[in-house]
Enzyme design. Structure first.
Site, PDB file in Angstrom:
ATOM      1  N   ILE A 157      51.883  19.057  -4.445  1.00  0.00           N
ATOM      2  CA  ILE A 157      53.023  18.165  -3.973  1.00  0.00           C
ATOM      3  C   ILE A 157      53.287  18.371  -2.567  1.00  0.00           C
ATOM      4  O   ILE A 157      53.548  19.467  -1.991  1.00  0.00           O
ATOM      5  CB  ILE A 157      54.308  18.537  -4.969  1.00  0.00           C
ATOM      6  CG1 ILE A 157      54.028  18.447  -6.575  1.00  0.00           C
ATOM      7  CG2 ILE A 157      55.585  17.747  -4.559  1.00  0.00           C
ATOM      8  CD1 ILE A 157      53.424  17.145  -7.063  1.00  0.00           C
ATOM      9  N   SER A 158      53.143  17.199  -1.779  1.00  0.00           N
ATOM     10  CA  SER A 158      53.331  17.135  -0.442  1.00  0.00           C
ATOM     11  C   SER A 158      54.669  17.461  -0.184  1.00  0.00           C
ATOM     12  O   SER A 158      55.609  17.035  -0.742  1.00  0.00           O
ATOM     13  CB  SER A 158      52.895  15.652   0.216  1.00  0.00           C
ATOM     14  OG  SER A 158      51.485  15.541  -0.128  1.00  0.00           O
ATOM     15  N   GLN A 336      29.401  10.807  15.146  1.00  0.00           N
ATOM     16  CA  GLN A 336      28.051  10.606  15.637  1.00  0.00           C
ATOM     17  C   GLN A 336      27.988  10.165  17.182  1.00  0.00           C
ATOM     18  O   GLN A 336      27.128  10.767  17.880  1.00  0.00           O
ATOM     19  CB  GLN A 336      27.328   9.268  15.001  1.00  0.00           C
ATOM     20  CG  GLN A 336      25.886   9.222  14.939  1.00  0.00           C
ATOM     21  CD  GLN A 336      25.171  10.397  14.211  1.00  0.00           C
ATOM     22  OE1 GLN A 336      25.870  11.149  13.434  1.00  0.00           O
ATOM     23  NE2 GLN A 336      24.027  10.598  14.521  1.00  0.00           N
ATOM     24  N   ILE A 337      28.840   9.382  17.497  1.00  0.00           N
ATOM     25  CA  ILE A 337      28.871   9.191  19.150  1.00  0.00           C
ATOM     26  C   ILE A 337      29.030  10.029  19.825  1.00  0.00           C
ATOM     27  O   ILE A 337      28.477  10.363  21.059  1.00  0.00           O
ATOM     28  CB  ILE A 337      30.081   7.973  19.376  1.00  0.00           C
ATOM     29  CG1 ILE A 337      29.573   6.638  18.599  1.00  0.00           C
ATOM     30  CG2 ILE A 337      30.352   7.772  20.675  1.00  0.00           C
ATOM     31  CD1 ILE A 337      30.930   5.577  18.501  1.00  0.00           C
ATOM     32  N   GLY A 340      26.689  16.449  19.334  1.00  0.00           N
ATOM     33  CA  GLY A 340      27.035  17.850  19.002  1.00  0.00           C
ATOM     34  C   GLY A 340      28.225  18.221  19.393  1.00  0.00           C
ATOM     35  O   GLY A 340      28.972  18.907  18.413  1.00  0.00           O
ATOM     36  N   GLU A 363      47.696   9.511  -3.738  1.00  0.00           N
ATOM     37  CA  GLU A 363      48.194   8.171  -3.973  1.00  0.00           C
ATOM     38  C   GLU A 363      47.081   7.276  -4.801  1.00  0.00           C
ATOM     39  O   GLU A 363      47.283   6.057  -4.564  1.00  0.00           O
ATOM     40  CB  GLU A 363      49.031   7.626  -2.927  1.00  0.00           C
ATOM     41  CG  GLU A 363      50.135   8.488  -2.357  1.00  0.00           C
ATOM     42  CD  GLU A 363      51.051   7.849  -1.543  1.00  0.00           C
ATOM     43  OE1 GLU A 363      51.172   6.633  -1.551  1.00  0.00           O
ATOM     44  OE2 GLU A 363      51.461   8.663  -0.666  1.00  0.00           O
TER      45      GLU A 363
HETATM   46  C1  LIG Z   1      46.677  17.398  -0.114  1.00  0.00           C
HETATM   47  C2  LIG Z   1      47.282  16.414  -1.447  1.00  0.00           C
HETATM   48  C3  LIG Z   1      48.605  16.069  -1.379  1.00  0.00           C
HETATM   49  C4  LIG Z   1      49.223  15.399  -2.482  1.00  0.00           C
HETATM   50  N1  LIG Z   1      50.403  15.068  -2.596  1.00  0.00           N
HETATM   51  C5  LIG Z   1      50.862  14.532  -3.790  1.00  0.00           C
HETATM   52  C6  LIG Z   1      52.388  14.369  -3.886  1.00  0.00           C
HETATM   53  O1  LIG Z   1      52.990  14.664  -2.738  1.00  0.00           O
HETATM   54  N2  LIG Z   1      52.828  14.045  -5.174  1.00  0.00           N
HETATM   55  C7  LIG Z   1      51.981  13.898  -6.241  1.00  0.00           C
HETATM   56  O2  LIG Z   1      52.508  13.603  -7.366  1.00  0.00           O
HETATM   57  N3  LIG Z   1      50.596  14.027  -6.240  1.00  0.00           N
HETATM   58  C8  LIG Z   1      50.041  14.653  -4.961  1.00  0.00           C
HETATM   59  N4  LIG Z   1      48.635  14.688  -4.751  1.00  0.00           N
HETATM   60  C9  LIG Z   1      47.862  14.423  -5.927  1.00  0.00           C
HETATM   61  C10 LIG Z   1      46.710  13.513  -6.162  1.00  0.00           C
HETATM   62  O3  LIG Z   1      47.711  12.277  -6.184  1.00  0.00           O
HETATM   63  C11 LIG Z   1      45.853  13.690  -7.156  1.00  0.00           C
HETATM   64  O4  LIG Z   1      44.989  14.621  -6.467  1.00  0.00           O
HETATM   65  C12 LIG Z   1      44.809  12.283  -7.292  1.00  0.00           C
HETATM   66  O5  LIG Z   1      45.869  11.267  -7.830  1.00  0.00           O
HETATM   67  C13 LIG Z   1      43.635  12.587  -8.062  1.00  0.00           C
HETATM   68  O6  LIG Z   1      44.141  13.534  -9.288  1.00  0.00           O
HETATM   69  P1  LIG Z   1      43.327  14.671  -9.591  1.00  0.00           P
HETATM   70  O7  LIG Z   1      43.091  15.335  -8.373  1.00  0.00           O
HETATM   71  O8  LIG Z   1      43.727  15.305 -10.817  1.00  0.00           O
HETATM   72  O9  LIG Z   1      41.599  14.295  -9.505  1.00  0.00           O
HETATM   73  P2  LIG Z   1      41.107  13.778 -11.084  1.00  0.00           P
HETATM   74  O10 LIG Z   1      42.151  12.687 -11.817  1.00  0.00           O
HETATM   75  O11 LIG Z   1      40.704  14.860 -11.948  1.00  0.00           O
HETATM   76  O12 LIG Z   1      39.829  12.780 -10.756  1.00  0.00           O
HETATM   77  C14 LIG Z   1      38.331  13.426 -10.355  1.00  0.00           C
HETATM   78  C15 LIG Z   1      37.551  12.369 -10.002  1.00  0.00           C
HETATM   79  O13 LIG Z   1      37.568  11.528 -11.203  1.00  0.00           O
HETATM   80  C16 LIG Z   1      37.477  10.071 -11.134  1.00  0.00           C
HETATM   81  N5  LIG Z   1      38.359   9.460 -11.978  1.00  0.00           N
HETATM   82  C17 LIG Z   1      39.333  10.059 -12.692  1.00  0.00           C
HETATM   83  N6  LIG Z   1      39.567   8.943 -13.653  1.00  0.00           N
HETATM   84  C18 LIG Z   1      38.712   8.201 -13.441  1.00  0.00           C
HETATM   85  C19 LIG Z   1      38.577   6.802 -14.175  1.00  0.00           C
HETATM   86  N7  LIG Z   1      39.600   6.413 -15.179  1.00  0.00           N
HETATM   87  N8  LIG Z   1      37.805   5.928 -13.739  1.00  0.00           N
HETATM   88  C20 LIG Z   1      36.896   6.093 -12.766  1.00  0.00           C
HETATM   89  N9  LIG Z   1      36.854   7.455 -12.194  1.00  0.00           N
HETATM   90  C21 LIG Z   1      38.081   8.229 -12.465  1.00  0.00           C
HETATM   91  C22 LIG Z   1      38.627  10.178  -9.699  1.00  0.00           C
HETATM   92  O14 LIG Z   1      38.444   9.079  -9.160  1.00  0.00           O
HETATM   93  C23 LIG Z   1      37.810  11.522  -8.720  1.00  0.00           C
HETATM   94  O15 LIG Z   1      36.892  11.107  -8.223  1.00  0.00           O
HETATM   95  C24 LIG Z   1      48.292  15.368  -3.850  1.00  0.00           C
HETATM   96  C25 LIG Z   1      46.822  15.596  -3.563  1.00  0.00           C
HETATM   97  C26 LIG Z   1      46.487  16.188  -2.547  1.00  0.00           C
HETATM   98  C27 LIG Z   1      44.986  16.864  -2.447  1.00  0.00           C
END
Ligand SMILES: Cc1cc2nc3c(=O)[nH]c(=O)nc-3n(C[C@H](O)[C@H](O)[C@H](O)COP(=O)(O)OP(=O)(O)OC[C@H]3O[C@@H](n4cnc5c(N)ncnc54)[C@H](O)[C@@H]3O)c2cc1C
Length: 379
Positions: A157-158, A336-337, A340, A363
């Site tokens: 959660i950001s 790349q541009i 190193g 998001e």
């Molecule tokens: C630094 C950071 C800040 C964040 N801030 C917030 C915040 O403030 N509030 C909040 O609520 N959340 C926040 N998030 C959470 C963020 O929104 C989720 O990490 C994101 O939605 C992905 O969910 P997950 O990490 O559980 O990945 P997963 O849902 O487990 O996904 C893993 C992979 O599977 C793929 N995948 C999953 N389902 C499908 C599907 N149906 N079809 C195709 N591909 C799929 C995804 O695209 C991904 O490549 C934050 C995340 C990070 C890393």
């Protein structure tokens, strides 16, 4: 369609751009070293009005339409991405639910302090077992008399470690799936609410995210935001709106990387001439600029649709998908541009390369944006 900004917004856009270039970027090393945004930078951002980007004027904010707001997000995109991340998590997903759904009493209570940055806000839907599949969250809010008793764990959660207020999506009727969720305004100093582990991330230092744990926290029923059991639908609207802002911010970051690429190409000499003389380098710069121009045109169009009161679920996903994937291409070319040097910590593109990666994940991942776009075509 008119994308000309009112003079006072254009003036502010320039001020934010100068702030990003001249004030924030020179402090990037400090943010990287401490993993904190220095207080004076937070105050300076507040003085510019950035914490009130989404807040109407009567509550102390800037009262901007979507095109103007996104123009400022684009300018903010030129700043250290962790710094921009703090502001956007607050001003976008942290604030828009309260602005669009809040009662007059809720708005009067919270928005003025959010507009000044005294209260930092965030938004919490994601849980350890439910990220992309946000309709399957488990955090429970059970109505008991005048309170909702909140229990469960959110993660990633950001702003959580610095936030005063979170919009939390929780299950209020476990028999109804996505139609049994509600949004609650949760003050972080409520007994039973605590911040757990702070994430160690790949990039965007200074933008802290963390676990948030609710242990039978009693949230006043007056803090219900929007309709009871309508929280999932409202959360999707908050996220849709946020995606347009992310596209705009990504555009600014791309434009910044083009500036760095041009500066390097002009000054770095190989084979007795600036590398800018080589067509291979010119073409990389040209491709980067195409990504800037197309991403800008896309967020402007979608923000304009929002200002016309149109529903933009698919378009917002397209804007986010295009701009964040484009930003990754642009960051790769910027490295790349620089050769190193692009891989070295003391040259900024190494940081931009790491920081930008998050925009394709949060998001809604790129894949989830494609799911939304495809669904709109096939339904
Ligand atoms: C630094 C950071 C800040 C964040 N801030 C917030 C915040 O403030 N509030 C909040 O609520 N959340 C926040 N998030 C959470 C963020 O929104 C989720 O990490 C994101 O939605 C992905 O969910 P997950 O990490 O559980 O990945 P997963 O849902 O487990 O996904 C893993 C992979 O599977 C793929 N995948 C999953 N389902 C499908 C599907 N149906 N079809 C195709 N591909 C799929 C995804 O695209 C991904 O490549 C934050 C995340 C990070 C890393």
């Amino acid at each position: 369609m008119d994308f000309n900004l009112p003079p006072e917004v254009e003036q502010m856009r320039r001020a934010v751009l100068d702030f990003a270039h001249d004030v924030v970027e020179p402090r990037a090393h400090e943010i990287e070293a401490t993993n904190r945004v220095p207080d004076d930078l937070t105050r300076a951002a507040a003085d510019l009005g950035l914490f009130g980007l989404s807040i109407p004027e009567e509550y102390g904010g800037l009262g901007l339409d979507m095109v103007s707001k996104c123009a400022l997000y684009e300018a903010l995109g030129h700043a250290h991405m962790g710094f921009g991340g703090v502001i956007s998590a607050h001003a976008s997903i942290g604030t828009t639910g309260l602005v669009t759904l809040g009662t007059e009493e809720q708005k009067r209570r919270f928005l003025p302090r959010m507009a000044t940055g005294e209260t930092i806000a965030g938004f919490a839907i994601t849980e350890p077992t439910s990220g992309s599949d946000a309709a399957n969250i488990r955090t429970r809010a059970e109505r008991r008399g005048d309170v909702f008793v909140l229990s469960g764990t959110k993660h990633y959660i950001s702003n959580a470690p610095v936030a005063g207020l979170l919009t939390v999506i929780a299950v209020t009727d476990p028999t109804q799936g996505a139609r049994g969720m509600s949004a609650l305004l949760v003050e972080m100093d409520t007994p039973g609410v605590r911040v757990g582990r702070i994430d160690e991330k790949m990039g965007q230092r200074g933008a802290l995210s963390a676990e948030v744990i609710f242990e039978d926290a009693e949230i006043p029923a007056a803090n219900l935001l929007g309709p009871l059991h309508g929280g999932y639908r409202e959360a999707l609207k908050i996220l849709t709106n946020g995606r347009v802002g992310i596209a705009a911010r990504a555009t600014g970051s791309m434009a910044h990387l083009v500036e760095l690429g041009v500066a390097h190409a002009r000054t770095r000499e190989q084979f007795g001439r600036p590398i800018a003389d080589f067509q291979a380098v010119q073409f990389m710069l040209a491709e980067m600029q195409v990504d800037v121009v197309t991403s800008r045109a896309t967020w402007q169009y979608v923000a304009w649709l929002v200002d016309q009161g149109r529903s933009v679920g698919m378009e917002a996903s397209a804007a986010k998908l295009h701009a964040t994937e484009a930003l990754s291409r642009v960051a790769d070319k910027a490295v790349q541009i620089a050769g190193g040097m692009g891989y070295m910590k003391d040259y900024p593109v190494e940081r931009w390369y790491r920081d930008q990666r998050l925009l394709r994940i949060y998001e809604g991942t790129s894949e989830i944006q494609k799911v939304i776009i495809a669904r709109s075509l096939l339904q």
